[in-house]
Design a protein around this motif. Structure first.
Motif, mmCIF file in Angstrom:
data_model
loop_
_atom_site.group_PDB
_atom_site.id
_atom_site.type_symbol
_atom_site.label_atom_id
_atom_site.label_comp_id
_atom_site.label_asym_id
_atom_site.label_seq_id
_atom_site.Cartn_x
_atom_site.Cartn_y
_atom_site.Cartn_z
ATOM 1 N N ALA A 21 0.828 -1.207 0.000
ATOM 2 C CA ALA A 21 0.000 0.000 0.000
ATOM 3 C C ALA A 21 0.862 1.257 0.000
ATOM 4 O O ALA A 21 0.547 2.244 -0.689
ATOM 5 N N LEU A 22 1.954 1.234 0.737
ATOM 6 C CA LEU A 22 2.864 2.381 0.766
ATOM 7 C C LEU A 22 3.538 2.586 -0.591
ATOM 8 O O LEU A 22 3.754 3.734 -1.022
ATOM 9 N N LEU A 23 3.870 1.497 -1.274
ATOM 10 C CA LEU A 23 4.454 1.611 -2.616
ATOM 11 C C LEU A 23 3.458 2.186 -3.610
ATOM 12 O O LEU A 23 3.830 2.933 -4.524
ATOM 13 N N ASP A 36 7.134 13.872 -1.710
ATOM 14 C CA ASP A 36 7.051 12.873 -0.650
ATOM 15 C C ASP A 36 7.231 11.447 -1.168
ATOM 16 O O ASP A 36 6.980 10.480 -0.436
ATOM 17 N N ALA A 37 7.665 11.302 -2.427
ATOM 18 C CA ALA A 37 7.884 9.958 -2.985
ATOM 19 C C ALA A 37 8.962 9.214 -2.210
ATOM 20 O O ALA A 37 8.822 8.027 -1.907
ATOM 21 N N ASP A 38 10.054 9.915 -1.880
ATOM 22 C CA ASP A 38 11.144 9.281 -1.133
ATOM 23 C C ASP A 38 10.668 8.812 0.243
ATOM 24 O O ASP A 38 11.080 7.745 0.724
ATOM 25 N N ALA A 39 9.816 9.611 0.865
ATOM 26 C CA ALA A 39 9.317 9.258 2.199
ATOM 27 C C ALA A 39 8.516 7.955 2.147
ATOM 28 O O ALA A 39 8.651 7.094 3.033
ATOM 29 N N PHE A 40 7.714 7.792 1.117
ATOM 30 C CA PHE A 40 6.926 6.564 0.991
ATOM 31 C C PHE A 40 7.816 5.379 0.615
ATOM 32 O O PHE A 40 7.586 4.253 1.072
ATOM 33 N N VAL A 83 1.780 2.489 13.535
ATOM 34 C CA VAL A 83 3.169 2.925 13.744
ATOM 35 C C VAL A 83 3.904 3.041 12.411
ATOM 36 O O VAL A 83 4.525 4.075 12.119
ATOM 37 N N PHE A 84 3.839 1.982 11.601
ATOM 38 C CA PHE A 84 4.529 2.023 10.312
ATOM 39 C C PHE A 84 3.834 2.961 9.322
ATOM 40 O O PHE A 84 4.483 3.567 8.462
ATOM 41 N N GLY A 85 2.515 3.096 9.458
ATOM 42 C CA GLY A 85 1.795 4.013 8.582
ATOM 43 C C GLY A 85 2.065 5.470 8.875
ATOM 44 O O GLY A 85 1.848 6.342 8.026
ATOM 45 N N SER A 127 0.121 11.860 0.113
ATOM 46 C CA SER A 127 -0.224 11.831 1.533
ATOM 47 C C SER A 127 -1.734 11.859 1.728
ATOM 48 O O SER A 127 -2.272 11.181 2.611
ATOM 49 N N LEU A 128 -2.430 12.641 0.905
ATOM 50 C CA LEU A 128 -3.897 12.656 0.961
ATOM 51 C C LEU A 128 -4.458 11.289 0.589
ATOM 52 O O LEU A 128 -5.410 10.794 1.203
ATOM 53 N N PHE A 129 -3.852 10.678 -0.429
ATOM 54 C CA PHE A 129 -4.304 9.351 -0.859
ATOM 55 C C PHE A 129 -4.038 8.317 0.228
ATOM 56 O O PHE A 129 -4.856 7.408 0.449
ATOM 57 N N TRP A 130 -2.900 8.439 0.925
ATOM 58 C CA TRP A 130 -2.572 7.508 1.998
ATOM 59 C C TRP A 130 -3.597 7.611 3.125
ATOM 60 O O TRP A 130 -4.037 6.609 3.675
ATOM 61 N N ARG A 131 -3.998 8.840 3.470
ATOM 62 C CA ARG A 131 -5.031 9.020 4.494
ATOM 63 C C ARG A 131 -6.318 8.317 4.072
ATOM 64 O O ARG A 131 -6.959 7.618 4.874
ATOM 65 N N ALA A 132 -6.709 8.504 2.817
ATOM 66 C CA ALA A 132 -7.948 7.888 2.329
ATOM 67 C C ALA A 132 -7.829 6.367 2.269
ATOM 68 O O ALA A 132 -8.762 5.637 2.609
#
Length: 481
Positions: A21-23, A36-40, A83-85, A127-132
Motif C-alpha cells: 500500500a505504501l508503494l 514525498d515519494a522518497d518518504a513513501f 506505527v509504520f503508517g 499523503s492525501l491518498f494515503w489518508r484515504a
C-alpha cells in the motif's frame, strides 16, 4: 498458551500488505511529481524489512490458532499498521510530530476521521491518498482483507473474522470465512467504484472522487479539503455521498441478499428498519427545526439535516455545514446520534442499532415480567427468540461502553473544557470524527496536547475493536494456560 511463533509469522504477512500500500502511494507521488515519494519509498522499505524479519526469522511448527490468538493478532495489527503508517508523514515532514502522525493514521485505520490538520490542502496528493487508503483498508478490516487475498495462510479464519468484524452478529455469505471475506471485499470494491463514477459526474476530479469514495464506504470521513464536502456546495454531491454513507452503514450480509434479489429480507430485518427509521425521523425533525428557525429554504434545510444525520449515525464524519451554529435542540439530537451507530456487520462504529433494539426489548419485557411473574416471556428478533446469553453480552457491552466513555471523559477533562472532553471521547469511541466544542465539524484536534492525542488514539482502537477484543488482552485469565 498464545502461539507467538505463528502470530509473528501472520503479523509479518500483514505488514507485507501495508508495504505494498505504501508503494502504491509512492506511485501516486511520482505521477504528480511531488516531494514525498522518497518518504513513501523509505517507509515501504522499512515496513518490508520488518515484515521479512517477522516471517523468516521464526520457524512455525504449530499452525493452529485459538480464539485468544485471534484477539491478540487483531489488537496488535492495528497498532503495528499505525506505527509504520505514520512513517511517511513524519519522514516527509508534513506531520513531523509522532503523536500527531500516530493520531492521524490511527484515525484513518479505525475509520474515525478525526484530524489534527489545519490545512488539508497543504498535503501532497500521495499523503492525501494515503489518508484515504488507510480508511478504506480499515473500513472492511485489515484482517478480513488478509483472509480474502492471502488464503495461502492455511489457517481457519473464523477466530480472526469474529475478532475483527464489529457487531454482535456475524452473518456469513457462504460456508467458509475466507469465501465470506472475499465476497465482502468484492462488494465493497464494487460500491466504491460506483460512487467514484457518480461523484465524477458531479464535477469532482477522479482523485477527489476516489478519496471521498474510500472515506464514504469505510464510513471514515477524511476529505481532501479542509472544508470537507462543504467545499463543493453541490446538492448532487451531497445527496450521492449521503446515499452511499447510508448504504455503508447497512449490514453487508443484508446488502448481499439485496444484490441476490432477496429484497424482502432487507425490509423485514428489524435492525434495518430501526436504522432507517431513526435516520428518517431525525432528518425530518432537524430539517423542520432548521426551516422554521430561518436557516434556509426547505430543500437546503432537509439536505443539510439529512447529510449531518447520516454522516453521524453512520460514524462517517463528513461535514456539509457547521452544526455548532444550529439551534441547541438539533445539537442535542446529533449528540445522541454519536452513541447509536448504524447496523452490525457494517463498517460503522458506535453501540449499533441491534444492541439498542435488543436493550429496549429486554427492558420492556422486564416490565411485562413484573406484571406476569410466572409467564415465559422471551425477547425476539426477526421472529426468533434471543438467547439470554446474548442479551447478557449486550448488556455487558453497553455497561463497559458507558464506563469507558465516563472514564475517558474524566481523563480528558483534566486538559480541556467539559464539552470538548466528553464529545472528543464519544466521537473517538464511536469512530465518528467531529464532535462539539473545540473539536467541532469545522475544527480539529490540533489544539490538544500530545498525551491527549495518544490517549484518544487508543480510545479509537477500543471503539473500533468493539471494546472486548482489545480490553480482553489486559485480563489475567487471557494469559493463563
Amino acid at each position: 498458551m498464545i502461539n507467538f511463533r505463528f502470530i509473528t509469522n501472520i503479523l509479518g504477512k500483514l505488514l507485507l500488505v501495508e508495504s505494498v500500500a505504501l508503494l502504491i502511494c509512492m506511485g501516486v507521488a511520482l505521477i504528480y511529481g511531488e516531494d514525498d515519494a522518497d518518504a513513501f519509498l523509505i517507509s515501504a522499505g522499512i515496513t518490508l524489512a520488518v515484515a521479512c524479519i517477522l516471517i523468516f526469522s521464526v520457524r512455525v511448527k504449530d499452525r493452529v490458532l485459538a480464539k485468544r490468538d485471534g484477539y491478540f493478532i487483531v489488537s496488535c495489527v492495528w497498532i503495528l499498521f499505525t506505527v509504520f503508517g505514520s512513517l511517511p508523514l513524519m519522514i516527509s515532514g508534513y506531520i513531523p510530530s509522532f503523536p500527531d502522525a500516530f493520531f492521524e493514521i490511527m484515525s484513518g485505520f479505525t475509520t474515525t476521521g478525526s484530524s489534527i490538520l489545519n490545512d488539508v490542502e497543504a498535503l501532497p496528493h500521495a499523503s492525501l491518498f494515503w489518508r484515504a487508503l488507510t480508511q478504506w483498508m480499515g473500513g472492511l478490516g485489515i484482517v478480513v482483507i488478509l483472509l480474502a487475498i492471502l488464503p495461502s495462510l492455511g489457517i481457519e479464519g473464523r477466530d480472526l473474522y469474529v475478532a475483527e468484524v464489529p457487531g454482535p452478529t456475524h452473518d456469513k455469505f457462504s460456508f467458509t470465512f475466507s469465501s465470506t471475506a472475499r465476497r465482502m471485499c468484492i462488494m465493497y470494491t464494487a460500491l466504491t467504484a460506483s460512487e467514484t463514477v457518480m461523484l465524477m459526474f458531479g464535477g469532482m476530479t477522479f482523485f477527489d472522487a476516489l478519496c471521498h469514495s474510500f472515506a464514504s464506504m469505510a464510513t471514515g470521513g477524511y476529505s481532501t479539503k479542509t472544508a470537507s464536502v462543504a467545499y463543493w456546495d453541490s446538492p448532487y454531491i451531497q445527496y450521492v455521498i449521503t446515499a452511499f454513507m447510508f448504504i455503508a452503514g447497512t449490514n453487508y450480509a443484508l446488502l448481499y441478499s439485496l444484490f441476490k434479489g432477496r429484497t424482502m429480507r432487507l425490509f423485514r430485518d428489524e435492525e434495518f428498519r430501526l436504522y432507517a427509521g431513526v435516520t428518517l425521523v431525525m432528518s425530518l425533525v432537524i430539517a423542520g427545526v432548521l426551516y422554521f428557525d430561518g436557516y434556509a429554504g426547505l430543500e437546503k434545510s432537509f439536505r443539510d439535516a439529512s447529510f449531518q444525520v447520516v454522516t453521524i449515525i453512520t460514524t462517517t464524519g463528513f461535514a456539509s455545514a457547521d452544526y455548532l451554529y444550529w439551534p441547541y435542540v438539533t445539537q442535542m439530537l446529533l449528540f445522541i446520534l454519536l452513541f447509536i451507530g448504524g447496523s452490525a456487520g457494517s463498517t460503522v462504529g458506535g453501540i449499533k442499532c441491534i444492541r439498542i433494539l435488543l436493550l429496549f426489548k429486554n427492558g420492556f419485557n422486564e416490565l411485562k415480567r413484573i406484571i406476569h411473574p410466572n409467564g415465559v416471556i422471551n425477547v425476539k428478533y426477526n421472529g426468533r427468540s434471543v438467547h439470554p446469553e446474548l442479551l447478557g453480552s449486550i448488556t455487558s457491552f453497553f455497561c463497559v461502553y458507558i464506563f469507558t466513555f465516563a472514564v475517558g471523559s474524566i481523563v480528558m477533562s483534566c486538559f480541556t473544557d467539559i464539552l470538548t472532553a466528553t464529545s472528543s471521547v464519544i466521537t473517538c469511541l464511536s469512530n465518528v470524527g467531529p464532535g462539539f466544542g473545540e473539536v467541532g465539524p469545522m475544527s480539529n484536534f490540533s489544539s490538544l496536547n500530545g498525551f491527549c492525542k495518544i490517549f484518544l488514539s487508543f480510545i479509537m482502537l477500543i471503539g473500533r475493536l468493539e471494546l472486548f477484543t482489545f480490553l480482553v488482552i489486559f485480563t489475567r485469565s487471557f494469559w493463563k494456560q
